[in-house]
Enzyme design. Sequence first.
Site, short mmCIF file in Angstrom:
data_model
loop_
_atom_site.label_atom_id
_atom_site.label_comp_id
_atom_site.label_asym_id
_atom_site.label_seq_id
_atom_site.Cartn_x
_atom_site.Cartn_y
_atom_site.Cartn_z
N ALA A 1 -4.73 1.53 -0.40
CA ALA A 1 -4.22 0.19 -0.07
C ALA A 1 -5.12 -0.42 0.98
CB ALA A 1 -2.78 0.29 0.44
N HIS A 2 -4.83 -1.66 1.30
CA HIS A 2 -5.55 -2.35 2.37
C HIS A 2 -4.55 -2.93 3.35
CE1 HIS A 2 -4.42 -6.32 0.74
NE2 HIS A 2 -4.59 -5.75 -0.43
N GLY A 3 -4.94 -2.98 4.60
CA GLY A 3 -4.09 -3.53 5.64
C GLY A 3 -4.84 -4.57 6.44
N TRP B 1 -9.17 -0.44 5.29
CA TRP B 1 -8.82 0.19 4.02
C TRP B 1 -8.22 1.56 4.29
CZ3 TRP B 1 -8.65 -1.56 -0.82
CH2 TRP B 1 -9.32 -2.76 -1.11
N LYS C 1 -8.34 6.02 7.36
CA LYS C 1 -8.22 4.60 7.61
C LYS C 1 -9.45 4.11 8.33
CE LYS C 1 -5.46 0.98 9.73
NZ LYS C 1 -4.26 0.62 10.49
N ASP D 1 3.92 -5.03 15.58
CA ASP D 1 3.81 -5.52 14.21
C ASP D 1 4.84 -4.86 13.30
OD1 ASP D 1 2.78 -7.14 12.22
OD2 ASP D 1 1.22 -5.72 11.65
#
Length: 710
Positions: free
Chosen positions: A132-134, A138, A155, A260
């Site tokens: 996934a990507h944040g 990546w 990450k 967050d």
Amino acid sequence: MSEELDLPETGPSTAPGTAPWSVSQEVSRSASGRARRGSARSMSRGRLGAGLVEVPRVPYRDPKTAVLENPEVPEAKRFCSKCGKKVGRAKDGKQGRVEGFCPQCGHAYSFTPKLEPGEVLHDQYGVLGCLAHGGLGWLYLALDHAVSDRWVVLKGLLDSGDADAMAAALAERRFLAEVEHPNIVKIHNFIRHESKVSDKLVEYIVMEYVGGESIKDMITHRRREGRGDEALPLAQAIAYVLEILPALGYLHGVGLLYCDFKPDNMIHTEEQLKLIDLGAVRRVDDHHSPIYGTVGYQAPEIGTIGPSVFSDIYTVGRALAVMSFPFDFRGKCKDRLPTADEVPLLGRYPSFHRLLLRATNPNPELRFCSAEDMAEQLTGVLREVLALEDGVPRPGLSRQFTPERRRFGVEGSLDLREVALALPAPSVSTSDAAASWLATATTSDPEGLRKAPELTVEVRLRIVRVLIESGDTQAALRELGTLTAPSMFDEPELDPAEDWRPDWYRGLAALTDERPGDALGFFDAVCSAVPGEAAPKLALGVCAEAVGDLTAAAAWYELVWRTDHAYVSAAFGLARVSLACGDRARAVEVLLSVPDTSSQHLPAQIAAVRAQLGDCGAEDLVAAGERLHALDIDVHSHTQLSAEVLEAAYHYVTRNQAAEGKVLDCALSEHELRLGLERRYRTLARFAATPEERIALVDRANAVRPRTLV
């Protein structure tokens, strides 16, 4: 709501953050739950459901199936990491570029993965592909060949050329090295690797693989499957937040802010919930690092005073709202919650609505002061939600209030001074220097209390309570005023903006003075401050009944009684209001629901008999007689109540006509009922306390006796 729930990360803020408030300790009580095993298809009834609700298991996901076939960042999520403007977007029918320069500030961007399948890092971690990507990088799936080929996640940075992003990644590494909590993803290692794509050294964090499903994905899947909603069941959403609040409290306890919090960053795997992605974490006293967060979740004061424990609480409130009902949290509701008219669920569960309003209050100091504080109230709200859904009480001990000090309204009338003496009292803070002295103090004299070893806030509040109970409400309010008024040089000993107890005592004083309208406003403020507590709701029921708002009174009494049968005064209140509204059947039902373990079980049974004698029919009279026959009460009380039942039956027959059935062995005919009443009046005459009372009862017996020819 758009298809995707997550939002682009905001760019770094130039305003320094501040943390002017105290941090909390880890939640360790009600949110911890109890360990009871559930069914094989559902997860154990432990912490994740706060010991109250079963949450469906999420099967462990095979890591290899999670690898993306075509890893890319969607155009809608491409933003410049420096100025936050859109980059890499389609134009003139051409696809957006994944690498290039921001047209606004000229900063270079790149959204391409930096690792390829088969690549080995640090002679240890074999890459299988992208997961996934944040906002900051990546995520890659890899095998740790040095430790039994365990699955790990790497990450790295999304844009390794950006200094702020690199600083945030380094900060994440520093913070994560200190974090150790079962609900926070574990960090195994930190490495650097030269990218084959850019020939640059890139920082990577090596963390545990959490093979589950994010809360955000759960909501998205529900919508795609056409379930007719865009949210989780409310009890499940609350259970998830209760599970993760201890992790947030742990971070606050070690001086860190998460910054967050959102559904994207909570992963449910099998029977556990994990908080992931600590890329935005910062220290409480960090006033200079870039601030990262997500639009729609981020607190409004972030741009001016920066992150704090209170801003984290705000993000939890916003995330819980997103998990519970669909609303435009990025549009018209970006800076507010929807109303109960806009979202019916908030009208059905008013305590939940109040909790969200406090968690997301625009004023940081009016939010919950800690994750533990929020978890405690959220647990109380969950008990209410479940009780309203299935009618099964979910009692729980309160740390904010004592139990009811005595029952009120049992005899059928409402005395407001009696209520003020009977309502639960605010608990004494164990951290107060005089707490142990107060626990053993027996004096109810204000002057005696002033002789305490130390005249602390709790001692003075006890003085306020004693003055109210003695009826001297003016002296009580003066004493309270000295506690809450600032002096020329010092802050008030008790800030009413942060402490709900002054409003509670003002409400008690207003009740004692028989000013229920004024009391209602004070108790309503308390209810908003501690929405998971039953005591202010019971007080609101009393106030609503006293001012004649029977609908509101019934709702408050119902909420308290359905949640916790320990508040027997709520049952009598609900029955009283139901009778006033003409709903005799509901009044009887409520009174009969008082459990036999309660000291008020017998009075409730007697009240149920009397409640059934209003404008009733033959079946009600027969049922009242059968219920009375089963009561184990003394002869005098039984005879008195029997007379009341037979009187009601006699009036029914004389207004109508004879009917089938018997009431207390008397047929429903005028003749039989006259004979039954005569016997009861003569028995009561033998119990008479005065000659006058005995003569009056004998006269009644003679008057009701059937006429004969003899």
